[in-house]
Write a protein that holds these residues in place. Sequence first.
Motif, PDB file in Angstrom:
ATOM      1  N   THR A 199       0.839  -1.194   0.000  1.00  0.00           N
ATOM      2  CA  THR A 199       0.000   0.000   0.000  1.00  0.00           C
ATOM      3  C   THR A 199       0.878   1.248   0.000  1.00  0.00           C
ATOM      4  OG1 THR A 199      -0.154   0.297   2.405  1.00  0.00           O
ATOM      5  CG2 THR A 199      -1.737  -1.234   1.370  1.00  0.00           C
ATOM      6  N   TRP A 200       0.306   2.337  -0.437  1.00  0.00           N
ATOM      7  CA  TRP A 200       1.048   3.593  -0.498  1.00  0.00           C
ATOM      8  C   TRP A 200       1.496   4.032   0.894  1.00  0.00           C
ATOM      9  CZ3 TRP A 200      -0.352   8.005   2.071  1.00  0.00           C
ATOM     10  CH2 TRP A 200      -1.667   8.089   2.526  1.00  0.00           C
ATOM     11  N   ARG A 201       0.817   3.572   1.946  1.00  0.00           N
ATOM     12  CA  ARG A 201       1.217   3.934   3.303  1.00  0.00           C
ATOM     13  C   ARG A 201       2.521   3.226   3.691  1.00  0.00           C
ATOM     14  NH1 ARG A 201      -4.195   3.403   3.317  1.00  0.00           N
ATOM     15  NH2 ARG A 201      -5.394   5.253   3.856  1.00  0.00           N
ATOM     16  N   GLN A 202       2.746   2.007   3.173  1.00  0.00           N
ATOM     17  CA  GLN A 202       3.999   1.273   3.409  1.00  0.00           C
ATOM     18  C   GLN A 202       5.128   1.892   2.610  1.00  0.00           C
ATOM     19  OE1 GLN A 202       2.500  -2.575   1.903  1.00  0.00           O
ATOM     20  NE2 GLN A 202       3.618  -3.465   3.621  1.00  0.00           N
ATOM     21  N   LYS A 203       4.815   2.165   1.367  1.00  0.00           N
ATOM     22  CA  LYS A 203       5.796   2.638   0.390  1.00  0.00           C
ATOM     23  C   LYS A 203       4.981   3.446  -0.617  1.00  0.00           C
ATOM     24  CE  LYS A 203       9.428   0.295  -2.230  1.00  0.00           C
ATOM     25  NZ  LYS A 203      10.463   1.076  -1.626  1.00  0.00           N
ATOM     26  N   PRO A 204       5.299   4.717  -0.822  1.00  0.00           N
ATOM     27  CA  PRO A 204       4.452   5.550  -1.700  1.00  0.00           C
ATOM     28  C   PRO A 204       4.236   4.973  -3.102  1.00  0.00           C
ATOM     29  CG  PRO A 204       6.046   6.923  -0.560  1.00  0.00           C
ATOM     30  CD  PRO A 204       6.400   5.489  -0.257  1.00  0.00           C
ATOM     31  N   TYR A 205       5.250   4.277  -3.629  1.00  0.00           N
ATOM     32  CA  TYR A 205       5.098   3.676  -4.959  1.00  0.00           C
ATOM     33  C   TYR A 205       6.066   2.508  -5.104  1.00  0.00           C
ATOM     34  CZ  TYR A 205       9.256   6.503  -5.878  1.00  0.00           C
ATOM     35  OH  TYR A 205      10.504   7.062  -5.816  1.00  0.00           O
ATOM     36  N   LEU A 206       5.707   1.582  -5.985  1.00  0.00           N
ATOM     37  CA  LEU A 206       6.622   0.513  -6.354  1.00  0.00           C
ATOM     38  C   LEU A 206       7.368   0.915  -7.619  1.00  0.00           C
ATOM     39  CD1 LEU A 206       7.715  -2.342  -5.846  1.00  0.00           C
ATOM     40  CD2 LEU A 206       5.830  -3.217  -7.251  1.00  0.00           C
ATOM     41  N   PHE A 207       6.622   1.463  -8.572  1.00  0.00           N
ATOM     42  CA  PHE A 207       7.189   1.929  -9.839  1.00  0.00           C
ATOM     43  C   PHE A 207       7.150   3.445  -9.844  1.00  0.00           C
ATOM     44  CE2 PHE A 207       4.933  -2.065 -10.548  1.00  0.00           C
ATOM     45  CZ  PHE A 207       5.964  -2.848 -11.007  1.00  0.00           C
ATOM     46  N   ARG A 208       8.291   4.070 -10.003  1.00  0.00           N
ATOM     47  CA  ARG A 208       8.283   5.538 -10.041  1.00  0.00           C
ATOM     48  C   ARG A 208       7.669   5.972 -11.366  1.00  0.00           C
ATOM     49  NH1 ARG A 208       9.806   9.872  -7.062  1.00  0.00           N
ATOM     50  NH2 ARG A 208      10.180  11.738  -8.281  1.00  0.00           N
ATOM     51  N   CYS A 209       6.444   6.441 -11.273  1.00  0.00           N
ATOM     52  CA  CYS A 209       5.704   6.913 -12.445  1.00  0.00           C
ATOM     53  C   CYS A 209       5.325   8.361 -12.210  1.00  0.00           C
ATOM     54  CB  CYS A 209       4.423   6.094 -12.633  1.00  0.00           C
ATOM     55  SG  CYS A 209       4.679   4.374 -13.053  1.00  0.00           S
ATOM     56  N   ARG A 210       5.279   9.097 -13.288  1.00  0.00           N
ATOM     57  CA  ARG A 210       4.885  10.500 -13.146  1.00  0.00           C
ATOM     58  C   ARG A 210       3.394  10.584 -12.828  1.00  0.00           C
ATOM     59  NH1 ARG A 210       5.150   9.112 -18.421  1.00  0.00           N
ATOM     60  NH2 ARG A 210       3.559   9.901 -19.832  1.00  0.00           N
ATOM     61  N   ASN A 211       3.033  11.614 -12.126  1.00  0.00           N
ATOM     62  CA  ASN A 211       1.631  11.873 -11.827  1.00  0.00           C
ATOM     63  C   ASN A 211       1.055  12.644 -13.006  1.00  0.00           C
ATOM     64  OD1 ASN A 211      -0.834  12.429 -10.662  1.00  0.00           O
ATOM     65  ND2 ASN A 211      -0.062  14.122  -9.451  1.00  0.00           N
ATOM     66  N   VAL A 212       0.093  12.074 -13.686  1.00  0.00           N
ATOM     67  CA  VAL A 212      -0.445  12.713 -14.885  1.00  0.00           C
ATOM     68  C   VAL A 212      -1.862  13.242 -14.700  1.00  0.00           C
ATOM     69  CG1 VAL A 212       1.012  11.384 -16.453  1.00  0.00           C
ATOM     70  CG2 VAL A 212      -1.249  10.506 -15.837  1.00  0.00           C
ATOM     71  N   ARG A 213      -2.346  13.228 -13.485  1.00  0.00           N
ATOM     72  CA  ARG A 213      -3.711  13.716 -13.246  1.00  0.00           C
ATOM     73  C   ARG A 213      -3.679  15.222 -13.011  1.00  0.00           C
ATOM     74  NH1 ARG A 213      -7.677   9.221 -11.406  1.00  0.00           N
ATOM     75  NH2 ARG A 213      -6.527   7.457 -12.162  1.00  0.00           N
ATOM     76  N   PRO A 214      -4.398  15.984 -13.813  1.00  0.00           N
ATOM     77  CA  PRO A 214      -4.322  17.444 -13.721  1.00  0.00           C
ATOM     78  C   PRO A 214      -4.795  18.015 -12.379  1.00  0.00           C
ATOM     79  CG  PRO A 214      -6.031  16.767 -15.278  1.00  0.00           C
ATOM     80  CD  PRO A 214      -5.307  15.532 -14.864  1.00  0.00           C
ATOM     81  N   ILE A 215      -5.738  17.378 -11.734  1.00  0.00           N
ATOM     82  CA  ILE A 215      -6.278  17.904 -10.479  1.00  0.00           C
ATOM     83  C   ILE A 215      -5.313  17.680  -9.324  1.00  0.00           C
ATOM     84  CG2 ILE A 215      -8.176  17.668  -8.818  1.00  0.00           C
ATOM     85  CD1 ILE A 215      -9.951  16.979 -11.230  1.00  0.00           C
ATOM     86  N   THR A 216      -4.530  16.621  -9.401  1.00  0.00           N
ATOM     87  CA  THR A 216      -3.670  16.257  -8.276  1.00  0.00           C
ATOM     88  C   THR A 216      -2.196  16.483  -8.580  1.00  0.00           C
ATOM     89  OG1 THR A 216      -3.660  13.977  -9.043  1.00  0.00           O
ATOM     90  CG2 THR A 216      -5.293  14.547  -7.368  1.00  0.00           C
ATOM     91  N   GLN A 217      -1.880  17.549  -9.249  1.00  0.00           N
ATOM     92  CA  GLN A 217      -0.487  17.806  -9.619  1.00  0.00           C
ATOM     93  C   GLN A 217       0.391  18.219  -8.444  1.00  0.00           C
ATOM     94  OE1 GLN A 217       1.223  17.090 -12.340  1.00  0.00           O
ATOM     95  NE2 GLN A 217      -0.592  16.225 -13.223  1.00  0.00           N
ATOM     96  N   GLN A 218      -0.136  18.158  -7.221  1.00  0.00           N
ATOM     97  CA  GLN A 218       0.682  18.520  -6.069  1.00  0.00           C
ATOM     98  C   GLN A 218       1.744  17.466  -5.773  1.00  0.00           C
ATOM     99  OE1 GLN A 218      -2.727  17.937  -5.799  1.00  0.00           O
ATOM    100  NE2 GLN A 218      -3.702  19.602  -4.723  1.00  0.00           N
ATOM    101  N   SER A 219       1.802  16.412  -6.548  1.00  0.00           N
ATOM    102  CA  SER A 219       2.778  15.355  -6.327  1.00  0.00           C
ATOM    103  C   SER A 219       3.566  15.126  -7.610  1.00  0.00           C
ATOM    104  CB  SER A 219       2.059  14.059  -5.920  1.00  0.00           C
ATOM    105  OG  SER A 219       2.983  13.011  -5.785  1.00  0.00           O
ATOM    106  N   GLU A 220       4.862  14.924  -7.468  1.00  0.00           N
ATOM    107  CA  GLU A 220       5.694  14.691  -8.650  1.00  0.00           C
ATOM    108  C   GLU A 220       5.641  13.233  -9.103  1.00  0.00           C
ATOM    109  OE1 GLU A 220      10.167  14.039  -7.209  1.00  0.00           O
ATOM    110  OE2 GLU A 220       9.304  15.903  -6.427  1.00  0.00           O
ATOM    111  N   PHE A 221       5.063  12.346  -8.272  1.00  0.00           N
ATOM    112  CA  PHE A 221       4.970  10.930  -8.637  1.00  0.00           C
ATOM    113  C   PHE A 221       3.575  10.402  -8.320  1.00  0.00           C
ATOM    114  CE2 PHE A 221       6.623  11.213  -4.322  1.00  0.00           C
ATOM    115  CZ  PHE A 221       5.749  10.382  -3.625  1.00  0.00           C
ATOM    116  N   MET A 222       3.261   9.242  -8.844  1.00  0.00           N
ATOM    117  CA  MET A 222       1.986   8.590  -8.606  1.00  0.00           C
ATOM    118  C   MET A 222       2.083   7.706  -7.363  1.00  0.00           C
ATOM    119  SD  MET A 222       0.240   5.432 -10.677  1.00  0.00           S
ATOM    120  CE  MET A 222       0.460   6.123 -12.274  1.00  0.00           C
ATOM    121  N   TYR A 223       1.224   7.954  -6.387  1.00  0.00           N
ATOM    122  CA  TYR A 223       1.089   7.053  -5.247  1.00  0.00           C
ATOM    123  C   TYR A 223       0.377   5.799  -5.741  1.00  0.00           C
ATOM    124  CZ  TYR A 223       2.324  10.722  -1.870  1.00  0.00           C
ATOM    125  OH  TYR A 223       2.982  11.678  -1.151  1.00  0.00           O
TER     126      TYR A 223
END
Length: 147
Positions: free
Chosen positions: A86-110
């Motif tokens: 889960t993202w609470r254990q580890k924010p991501y497994l694969f470092r992927c860019r966050n591509v959602r326009p509403i949630t651009q407050q993050s540089e990666f995808m949780y």
Amino acid sequence: MNGIPAEFEQFHWMVDMVQNVDIGLIVVDKEFNVHLWNGFMTHHSGKQAHDVMTKSLFDLFPEINEAWFKAKTKPVFELGTRSFITWRQKPYLFRCRNVRPITQQSEFMYQNVTLNPMRSTTGEIKSMFLAVEDVTAEALAERLNQK
């Protein structure tokens, strides 16, 4: 059904769903080589399916801690049970860019990731599939509420 056998039509639908569903789907064997990489993963990781096929997950994503990930997959391969990241254990497994326009407050995808055993026709587990869910909006909302 317009002359096309039903089984072929259903197979075509399954391929279309796998490629277009809004969740990452990856199949890896016991050596962690990639055998399926769907459209979600291509879009979010920037890695094309033809570039990742038969390559090691650890070579493709050096940010994955190999010992830790192998420990997470042990129950999948040895017991045939699911395992979860889960993202609470580890924010991501694969470092992927966050591509959602509403949630651009993050540089990666949780991400929440489910590791699922895949049984062969003989019942043997030779591979697993990973379901990668984008939970960036949920994670950011929870972090915002904690402040």
